[in-house]
Design an enzyme around this catalytic site. Structure first.
Site, PDB file in Angstrom:
ATOM      1  N   ASP A  62       1.582 -11.291  -2.149  1.00 23.86           N
ATOM      2  CA  ASP A  62       1.466  -9.951  -1.573  1.00 23.86           C
ATOM      3  C   ASP A  62       1.798  -9.953  -0.081  1.00 23.86           C
ATOM      4  O   ASP A  62       1.592 -10.956   0.612  1.00 23.86           O
ATOM      5  CB  ASP A  62       0.026  -9.434  -1.797  1.00 23.86           C
ATOM      6  CG  ASP A  62      -0.061  -7.927  -1.618  1.00 23.86           C
ATOM      7  OD1 ASP A  62       0.989  -7.253  -1.611  1.00 23.86           O
ATOM      8  OD2 ASP A  62      -1.194  -7.422  -1.479  1.00 23.86           O
TER       9      ASP A  62
ATOM     10  N   ASN B 104       3.478  -1.349 -10.245  1.00 24.64           N
ATOM     11  CA  ASN B 104       4.598  -1.333  -9.298  1.00 24.64           C
ATOM     12  C   ASN B 104       5.751  -0.418  -9.754  1.00 24.64           C
ATOM     13  O   ASN B 104       6.597  -0.025  -8.942  1.00 24.64           O
ATOM     14  CB  ASN B 104       5.133  -2.748  -9.039  1.00 24.64           C
ATOM     15  CG  ASN B 104       4.205  -3.619  -8.208  1.00 24.64           C
ATOM     16  OD1 ASN B 104       4.176  -4.840  -8.360  1.00 24.64           O
ATOM     17  ND2 ASN B 104       3.430  -3.013  -7.306  1.00 24.64           N
TER      18      ASN B 104
HETATM   19  C1  IPE Z   1       0.000  -6.878  -6.623  1.00 25.07           C
HETATM   20  O1  IPE Z   1       0.387  -6.435  -5.359  1.00 25.07           O
HETATM   21  C2  IPE Z   1       1.190  -7.078  -7.487  1.00 25.07           C
HETATM   22  C3  IPE Z   1       2.131  -8.106  -7.064  1.00 25.07           C
HETATM   23  C4  IPE Z   1       1.992  -8.943  -6.083  1.00 25.07           C
HETATM   24  C5  IPE Z   1       3.319  -8.209  -7.874  1.00 25.07           C
HETATM   25  P1  IPE Z   1       0.350  -4.889  -4.979  1.00 25.07           P
HETATM   26  O2  IPE Z   1       0.715  -4.789  -3.560  1.00 25.07           O
HETATM   27  O3  IPE Z   1       1.161  -4.115  -5.933  1.00 25.07           O
HETATM   28  O4  IPE Z   1      -1.188  -4.532  -5.240  1.00 25.07           O
HETATM   29  P2  IPE Z   1      -2.115  -3.442  -4.572  1.00 25.07           P
HETATM   30  O5  IPE Z   1      -1.401  -2.137  -4.719  1.00 25.07           O
HETATM   31  O6  IPE Z   1      -2.309  -3.833  -3.158  1.00 25.07           O
HETATM   32  O7  IPE Z   1      -3.378  -3.523  -5.352  1.00 25.07           O
HETATM   33  C1  IPE Z   2       4.316  -7.916  -2.843  1.00 33.24           C
HETATM   34  O1  IPE Z   2       4.498  -7.370  -1.584  1.00 33.24           O
HETATM   35  C2  IPE Z   2       5.528  -7.783  -3.726  1.00 33.24           C
HETATM   36  C3  IPE Z   2       5.379  -6.816  -4.835  1.00 33.24           C
HETATM   37  C4  IPE Z   2       4.284  -6.164  -5.130  1.00 33.24           C
HETATM   38  C5  IPE Z   2       6.544  -6.598  -5.649  1.00 33.24           C
HETATM   39  P1  IPE Z   2       4.309  -5.815  -1.327  1.00 33.24           P
HETATM   40  O2  IPE Z   2       5.583  -5.125  -1.618  1.00 33.24           O
HETATM   41  O3  IPE Z   2       3.127  -5.315  -2.093  1.00 33.24           O
HETATM   42  O4  IPE Z   2       4.016  -5.768   0.228  1.00 33.24           O
HETATM   43  P2  IPE Z   2       2.873  -4.950   0.965  1.00 33.24           P
HETATM   44  O5  IPE Z   2       1.588  -5.290   0.282  1.00 33.24           O
HETATM   45  O6  IPE Z   2       3.227  -3.509   0.801  1.00 33.24           O
HETATM   46  O7  IPE Z   2       2.935  -5.417   2.374  1.00 33.24           O
HETATM   47 MG    MG Z   3       1.155  -5.217  -1.703  1.00 36.63          MG
END
Ligand code: IPE
Ligand code: IPE
Ligand code: MG
Length: 249
Positions: A21, A69
């Protein structure tokens, strides 16, 4: 000195799960758009897979795209799917060279067909490799997985192949995407968020959790080694008392 030298190689977790993340926030810090962060995150994946392989981790599950997502802006979802295709196709020869086996869990049929084809090809091409198994969680959520498992079990019950009294933990595990994969002992989440976001709810029942503020594109194998060292300094009691564990030694 690298943390690697302090790791007890006899006590390396055989399965580590990672919620990768913070790509978007990392990109923003660099003054770039979110998608740039996803591209940079691939370098972290490559390095962490290598590091995990070096110390003998057997399974590494990477949460790459959740069911939730799909609700992101279309251009981000499209970019992530394209990145998935280009990364898998570019990395497969290296996976074979490094003896890495690729697998995937999730609602894979919901992926665009180009993605699914590339993924299946890489899974097939690496299926004989005997080193670390990298499991990509794609279009995955634990509640989806559990609903799916329950539907299949209900089907077996109504077909008369299974009696309610015969349902055990093993029965349920047989219908999860992770069947044949041991539960993770260690779950790492980057980016300072302290939640599991619908990831492996059943399988993480007794995992150790490790949270770091590092954003995923800044995470490297050295950070993985640090997490493993932290894990090795914990006492895993599984409901017993500390004294029971010391006496058993
Ligand atoms: C969790 O991250 C999913 C992945 C890393 C693929 P998100 O960024 O989507 O999760 P939330 O929204 O912070 O819970
Ligand atoms: C994790 O990074 C990757 C996916 C969930 C695909 P994020 O895209 O959630 O990045 P932040 O959490 O918004 O910084
Ligand atoms: Mg994230």
């Amino acid at each position: 000195m690298s943390h690697k030298n302090s790791i007890d190689l006899q006590k390396v977790p055989q399965h580590i799960a990672i919620i990768m993340d913070g790509n978007g926030r990392w990109a923003k810090q660099q003054g770039e758009n979110r998608i740039y962060g996803h591209y940079e995150g691939v370098n972290s994946v490559r390095d962490v897979v290598e590091g995990a392989g070096e110390i003998g981790v057997k399974y590494l599950t990477l949460y790459a795209f959740s069911t939730e997502n799909w609700n992101r802006p279309k251009e981000e979802v499209d970019a992530l799917m394209e990145l998935l295709v280009s990364t898998i196709s570019a990395e497969t020869p290296q996976l074979n060279k490094k003896n890495v086996r690729l697998q995937a869990i999730g609602n894979l049929d919901s992926l665009p067909s180009t993605c699914l084809e590339e993924l299946n090809e890489s899974i097939n091409l690496t299926s004989k490799n005997t080193g670390i198994t990298v499991v990509l969680a794609l279009s995955y959520s634990s509640k989806w997985e559990l609903v799916n498992a329950m539907k299949k079990i209900a089907g077996e019950l109504s077909a008369g192949n299974l009696e309610p009294a015969d349902i055990t933990e093993q029965t349920i595990e047989k219908y999860l995407c992770t069947k044949d994969i041991p539960d993770p002992e260690l779950m790492i989440r980057t980016s300072g968020e302290h939640r599991i976001s619908n990831f492996l709810l059943w399988q993480l029942a007794y995992a150790e959790f490790y949270f770091t503020d590092k954003l995923w594109p800044a995470f490297r194998k050295e950070d993985l080694f640090e997490a493993i060292l932290n894990f090795q300094n914990r006492e895993r009691r599984f409901g017993k008392t500390s004294e029971q564990l010391t006496q058993a030694k």
